[in-house]
Design a protein around this motif. Structure first.
Motif, mmCIF file in Angstrom:
data_model
loop_
_atom_site.group_PDB
_atom_site.id
_atom_site.type_symbol
_atom_site.label_atom_id
_atom_site.label_comp_id
_atom_site.label_asym_id
_atom_site.label_seq_id
_atom_site.Cartn_x
_atom_site.Cartn_y
_atom_site.Cartn_z
ATOM 1 N N GLU A 198 -44.847 -65.028 86.120
ATOM 2 C CA GLU A 198 -43.649 -64.967 86.953
ATOM 3 C C GLU A 198 -42.817 -63.717 86.673
ATOM 4 O OE1 GLU A 198 -41.337 -68.569 87.312
ATOM 5 O OE2 GLU A 198 -43.125 -69.815 87.043
ATOM 6 N N ASN A 199 -42.692 -63.356 85.403
ATOM 7 C CA ASN A 199 -41.900 -62.162 85.083
ATOM 8 C C ASN A 199 -42.562 -60.880 85.559
ATOM 9 O OD1 ASN A 199 -39.374 -62.973 83.654
ATOM 10 N ND2 ASN A 199 -40.820 -64.039 82.331
ATOM 11 N N LEU A 200 -43.882 -60.793 85.420
ATOM 12 C CA LEU A 200 -44.586 -59.614 85.926
ATOM 13 C C LEU A 200 -44.427 -59.489 87.438
ATOM 14 C CD1 LEU A 200 -47.921 -59.628 83.867
ATOM 15 C CD2 LEU A 200 -46.151 -57.862 83.826
ATOM 16 N N MET A 201 -44.575 -60.583 88.140
ATOM 17 C CA MET A 201 -44.483 -60.546 89.603
ATOM 18 C C MET A 201 -43.084 -60.136 90.059
ATOM 19 S SD MET A 201 -47.433 -61.080 90.896
ATOM 20 C CE MET A 201 -46.999 -61.381 92.608
ATOM 21 N N ILE A 202 -42.065 -60.734 89.466
ATOM 22 C CA ILE A 202 -40.682 -60.435 89.863
ATOM 23 C C ILE A 202 -40.359 -58.960 89.671
ATOM 24 C CG2 ILE A 202 -38.259 -60.788 89.212
ATOM 25 C CD1 ILE A 202 -39.052 -63.724 88.571
ATOM 26 N N GLN A 203 -40.642 -58.447 88.481
ATOM 27 C CA GLN A 203 -40.253 -57.060 88.202
ATOM 28 C C GLN A 203 -41.134 -56.054 88.928
ATOM 29 O OE1 GLN A 203 -40.532 -57.957 84.064
ATOM 30 N NE2 GLN A 203 -42.360 -56.703 83.738
ATOM 31 N N ASN A 204 -42.424 -56.319 89.050
ATOM 32 C CA ASN A 204 -43.304 -55.424 89.792
ATOM 33 C C ASN A 204 -42.847 -55.288 91.232
ATOM 34 O OD1 ASN A 204 -44.890 -55.064 87.564
ATOM 35 N ND2 ASN A 204 -46.620 -56.276 88.284
ATOM 36 N N ASN A 205 -42.524 -56.412 91.869
ATOM 37 C CA ASN A 205 -42.109 -56.393 93.270
ATOM 38 C C ASN A 205 -40.810 -55.614 93.461
ATOM 39 O OD1 ASN A 205 -44.297 -57.964 94.064
ATOM 40 N ND2 ASN A 205 -43.163 -59.894 93.896
ATOM 41 N N ILE A 206 -39.833 -55.868 92.602
ATOM 42 C CA ILE A 206 -38.523 -55.229 92.773
ATOM 43 C C ILE A 206 -38.580 -53.740 92.440
ATOM 44 C CG2 ILE A 206 -36.148 -55.166 91.909
ATOM 45 C CD1 ILE A 206 -36.276 -58.185 91.614
ATOM 46 N N ILE A 207 -39.211 -53.391 91.336
ATOM 47 C CA ILE A 207 -39.268 -51.977 90.933
ATOM 48 C C ILE A 207 -40.030 -51.151 91.969
ATOM 49 C CG2 ILE A 207 -40.160 -50.357 89.200
ATOM 50 C CD1 ILE A 207 -39.638 -52.580 87.095
ATOM 51 N N TYR A 208 -41.161 -51.665 92.437
ATOM 52 C CA TYR A 208 -41.953 -50.899 93.410
ATOM 53 C C TYR A 208 -41.222 -50.778 94.741
ATOM 54 C CZ TYR A 208 -45.960 -49.148 96.001
ATOM 55 O OH TYR A 208 -46.804 -48.369 96.776
ATOM 56 N N SER A 209 -40.588 -51.862 95.194
ATOM 57 C CA SER A 209 -39.842 -51.804 96.450
ATOM 58 C C SER A 209 -38.628 -50.899 96.327
ATOM 59 C CB SER A 209 -39.408 -53.209 96.882
ATOM 60 O OG SER A 209 -40.509 -53.969 97.330
ATOM 61 N N ALA A 210 -38.020 -50.854 95.153
ATOM 62 C CA ALA A 210 -36.887 -49.955 94.923
ATOM 63 C C ALA A 210 -37.332 -48.501 95.073
ATOM 64 C CB ALA A 210 -36.295 -50.188 93.538
ATOM 65 N N TYR A 211 -38.508 -48.194 94.527
ATOM 66 C CA TYR A 211 -39.064 -46.849 94.648
ATOM 67 C C TYR A 211 -39.367 -46.513 96.110
ATOM 68 C CZ TYR A 211 -43.162 -43.856 95.316
ATOM 69 O OH TYR A 211 -44.053 -42.951 95.811
ATOM 70 N N LYS A 212 -40.050 -47.415 96.808
ATOM 71 C CA LYS A 212 -40.468 -47.150 98.180
ATOM 72 C C LYS A 212 -39.288 -47.002 99.133
ATOM 73 C CE LYS A 212 -44.108 -48.576 100.122
ATOM 74 N NZ LYS A 212 -45.138 -49.381 100.821
ATOM 75 N N ASN A 213 -38.171 -47.648 98.824
ATOM 76 C CA ASN A 213 -37.029 -47.644 99.736
ATOM 77 C C ASN A 213 -35.877 -46.776 99.257
ATOM 78 O OD1 ASN A 213 -37.540 -49.858 102.014
ATOM 79 N ND2 ASN A 213 -38.424 -50.629 100.116
ATOM 80 N N GLY A 214 -36.163 -45.886 98.322
ATOM 81 C CA GLY A 214 -35.195 -44.864 97.938
ATOM 82 C C GLY A 214 -33.946 -45.342 97.232
ATOM 83 N N VAL A 215 -34.067 -46.387 96.413
ATOM 84 C CA VAL A 215 -32.910 -46.853 95.629
ATOM 85 C C VAL A 215 -32.444 -45.732 94.700
ATOM 86 C CG1 VAL A 215 -32.241 -48.419 93.756
ATOM 87 C CG2 VAL A 215 -33.468 -49.299 95.752
ATOM 88 N N LYS A 216 -31.140 -45.484 94.676
ATOM 89 C CA LYS A 216 -30.594 -44.376 93.892
ATOM 90 C C LYS A 216 -30.721 -44.616 92.390
ATOM 91 C CE LYS A 216 -27.210 -42.997 97.397
ATOM 92 N NZ LYS A 216 -25.752 -42.865 97.716
ATOM 93 N N LYS A 217 -30.462 -45.847 91.960
ATOM 94 C CA LYS A 217 -30.569 -46.168 90.544
ATOM 95 C C LYS A 217 -30.853 -47.656 90.382
ATOM 96 C CE LYS A 217 -27.745 -44.185 87.582
ATOM 97 N NZ LYS A 217 -26.588 -43.876 86.683
#
Length: 320
Positions: free
Chosen positions: A83-102
């Motif tokens: 569960e922890n791998l899935m949660i963080q992988n999804n959020i970190i990768y989507s943050a990268y793809k969608n141009g999150v500033k920080k």
């Protein structure tokens, strides 16, 4: 961050997320994006991708995680790593793809080796074996930390990882089977007082030492880092690119016996404390070296005694 910046607090109903949300609002940040588990399943790659594409948050506090104490970590090992791998992988990768500033990723001090020198410096990561009882959770958090580091180096992202020590505060978990030691002791001594028990049982020998940081202090540290510190600052202040995460701690620790005595006195329990040595102690000591964060301009303000009093008052108010 600006006061009108769009900020996603992942896991806003947990101990960590609640404190961050409360601190952000108190500082005047009003444009917060908050989703409950029923509204957004963070373990679903498709749903997380759709959320980021629609909402386009500028800043992300990644506080969502499956957490628990020694028994829970050791019993639900598969759940904790998956569960922890899935949660963080999804959020970190989507943050990268969608141009999150920080993005700020919250890990845990259990990422460090079981027998790491004390106090624990950031550079001790991956230098020895982990504590077995919470190894799956620790490995997941190490993966998240390294994922942030890798995306920073390869894609120029600004993803900061922080490693808080043992946290306590409002909205903590007081379930005796899954909670951490401090809230569990508050509940045990309070119920012992109500039931006029002669004794209260504490798991383990009482000899291990633990560092405790109030969740409000932790939240203030996280916001301070998001407002003032960038990944490039950490590289420039480091001898190497590796281990650019930041420890967040109180700076000193107490033994479980000292903690139990403190809570007993605050609650007003008159009975005896009995230590069940058949229960695991876990790692003997986990005191974080917070010199990096201190040098960056932040120090905690809430003492353990004051913090426990506040949490106890909050707990009994929930019971009314």
């Amino acid at each position: 961050m600006k006061l009108d910046s769009k900020i996603f607090v992942a896991g806003h109903n947990g101990l960590v997320g609640t404190a961050i949300k409360k601190a952000l609002l108190s500082k005047g940040y009003q444009n917060l994006v908050l989703k409950t588990r029923s509204e957004l399943d963070l373990s679903s790659t498709i749903k997380v991708e759709e959320f980021f594409q629609k909402e386009k948050p500028e800043y992300v506090f990644l506080a969502a995680a499956k957490v628990g104490g020694i028994i829970a970590n050791n019993t639900y090992r598969a759940d904790f790593i998956y569960e922890n791998l899935m949660i963080q992988n999804n959020i970190i990768y989507s943050a990268y793809k969608n141009g999150v500033k920080k993005l700020l990723f919250l890990g845990s001090s259990c990422i460090y080796p079981k027998n790491a020198p004390q106090p624990i410096k950031e550079e001790y990561l991956l230098t020895d074996t982990l504590e077995y009882t919470n190894e799956p959770y620790a490995i997941a958090k190490i993966a998240g930390l390294k994922m942030c580091e890798a995306f920073n180096l390869q894609y120029g992202c600004n993803f900061i990882s922080v490693m808080p020590t043992n946290l306590y505060g409002e909205n903590d978990n007081f379930d005796l089977n899954t909670s951490h030691v401090l809230p569990a002791l508050i509940r045990k001594f309070y119920e012992g007082k109500l039931n006029k028990s002669n004794s209260v049982e504490v798991w383990g020998s009482g000899n291990p030492r633990r560092e405790f940081l109030h969740s409000s202090d932790m939240a203030q540290a996280c916001i301070y880092i998001m407002e003032n510190i960038n990944f490039n600052d950490l590289i420039n202040n480091s001898k190497e690119i590796r281990n650019t995460h930041i420890n967040i701690g109180y700076g000193s620790d107490v033994s479980i016996k000292e903690l139990a005595t403190l809570i007993k006195n605050i609650v007003g329990f008159d009975g005896e404390i009995i230590y069940d040595k058949s229960k695991p102690d876990g790692t003997y000591q986990k005191l974080l070296d917070t010199s990096k964060l201190n040098s960056l301009g932040w120090k905690p303000k809430i003492t353990l005694e004051k913090g426990v009093k506040e949490v106890f008052e909050w707990y009994i108010n929930q019971k009314k």
